[in-house]
Write a protein that holds these residues in place. Structure first.
Motif, PDB file in Angstrom:
ATOM      1  N   UNK A  23      50.055  60.795  21.423  1.00 48.47           N
ATOM      2  CA  UNK A  23      49.495  62.124  21.175  1.00 48.47           C
ATOM      3  C   UNK A  23      49.737  63.075  22.336  1.00 48.47           C
ATOM      4  N   UNK A  24      49.931  62.550  23.560  1.00 42.68           N
ATOM      5  CA  UNK A  24      50.157  63.416  24.715  1.00 42.68           C
ATOM      6  C   UNK A  24      51.474  64.186  24.572  1.00 42.68           C
ATOM      7  N   UNK A  25      52.535  63.491  24.149  1.00 42.21           N
ATOM      8  CA  UNK A  25      53.846  64.131  23.999  1.00 42.21           C
ATOM      9  C   UNK A  25      54.162  64.466  22.536  1.00 42.21           C
ATOM     10  N   UNK A  26      53.210  64.212  21.654  1.00 43.05           N
ATOM     11  CA  UNK A  26      53.369  64.451  20.215  1.00 43.05           C
ATOM     12  C   UNK A  26      54.630  63.777  19.678  1.00 43.05           C
ATOM     13  N   UNK A  27      54.748  62.480  19.972  1.00 32.87           N
ATOM     14  CA  UNK A  27      55.864  61.673  19.491  1.00 32.87           C
ATOM     15  C   UNK A  27      55.328  60.470  18.737  1.00 32.87           C
ATOM     16  N   UNK A  28      56.145  60.004  17.819  1.00 37.12           N
ATOM     17  CA  UNK A  28      55.782  58.847  17.007  1.00 37.12           C
ATOM     18  C   UNK A  28      57.001  57.932  16.924  1.00 37.12           C
ATOM     19  N   UNK A  29      56.773  56.626  16.983  1.00 36.21           N
ATOM     20  CA  UNK A  29      57.850  55.643  16.856  1.00 36.21           C
ATOM     21  C   UNK A  29      57.638  54.933  15.532  1.00 36.21           C
ATOM     22  N   UNK A  30      58.708  54.885  14.726  1.00 34.37           N
ATOM     23  CA  UNK A  30      58.624  54.190  13.446  1.00 34.37           C
ATOM     24  C   UNK A  30      59.656  53.083  13.395  1.00 34.37           C
ATOM     25  N   UNK A  31      59.375  52.081  12.585  1.00 33.17           N
ATOM     26  CA  UNK A  31      60.291  50.970  12.349  1.00 33.17           C
ATOM     27  C   UNK A  31      60.835  51.128  10.941  1.00 33.17           C
ATOM     28  N   UNK A  32      62.138  51.353  10.853  1.00 32.61           N
ATOM     29  CA  UNK A  32      62.787  51.507   9.558  1.00 32.61           C
ATOM     30  C   UNK A  32      63.829  50.410   9.410  1.00 32.61           C
TER      31      UNK A  32
END
Length: 138
Positions: free
Chosen positions: A54-63
Motif C-alpha cells: 500500500x505504501x507504493x500502491x503496487x500489487x504482485x499477482x501470480x498468473x
C-alpha cells in the motif's frame, strides 16, 4: 431555454455524483485486496494476488506461475469465472434440455456391445461354421 439549461446542469451533476461513487468503490476494492483474491487487470491478465504494497500502491499477482507486479490503477476488478454451458446441454433457443434419468437404460445402450466382444463372438461363430462345413465335406 432556461428549462433546457437546468436539465443539462442536473444531468451533469448526476453523472459527476455517479462517477465519484464508482471511483470510491474502486479505491475501497483496491485498499481491501488480500492475498489469494483472483483479479483481472485492465490489460486482461488474470491471476491471484500474492502481495499488496500500500505504501507504493503496487500489487504482485501470480498468473500461471509467473509473478507480475502492477500498479493499483492497473487492477480492473475481481475475477469471477463465467459459467460455461456446452451446446449439447441447451436447445436452439439456449434453454436447458431436460435431464434424463442416469440409471435408466435405453435400447440403444443395451444394443451396443464393445468392439472386442463383438469381434470374438463373430470369429468364434465363423470358426464353428467352418468346422461344420469341413465335417460335412468328409
Amino acid at each position: 431555454m432556461i428549462v433546457f439549461l437546468v436539465f443539462m446542469i442536473g444531468v451533469m451533476w448526476w453523472q459527476s455524483k455517479k462517477a465519484k461513487q464508482q471511483q470510491r468503490e474502486k479505491q475501497d476494492f483496491r485498499a481491501n485486496l488480500q492475498p489469494g483474491t483472483e483479479i483481472i487487470t485492465i490489460g486482461g491478465v488474470i491471476g491471484k494476488v500474492v502481495s499488496v504494497d500500500t505504501q507504493y500502491e503496487e500489487i504482485v499477482i501470480d498468473s500461471e506461475g509467473s509473478l507480475l507486479r502492477f500498479s493499483f490503477n492497473a487492477i480492473s476488478r475481481e475475477y469471477v469465472r463465467p459459467a460455461y454451458v456446452s451446446d449439447d446441454e441447451v436447445d436452439e433457443n439456449g434453454n436447458p434440455l431436460p435431464q434424463e434419468d442416469a440409471t435408466a437404460t435405453t435400447d440403444d445402450d443395451q444394443a451396443q456391445v464393445p468392439l472386442e466382444e463383438s469381434v470374438s463372438v463373430t470369429s468364434s461363430d465363423t470358426n464353428d461354421e467352418n468346422v461344420k462345413d469341413s465335417t460335412d465335406k468328409q
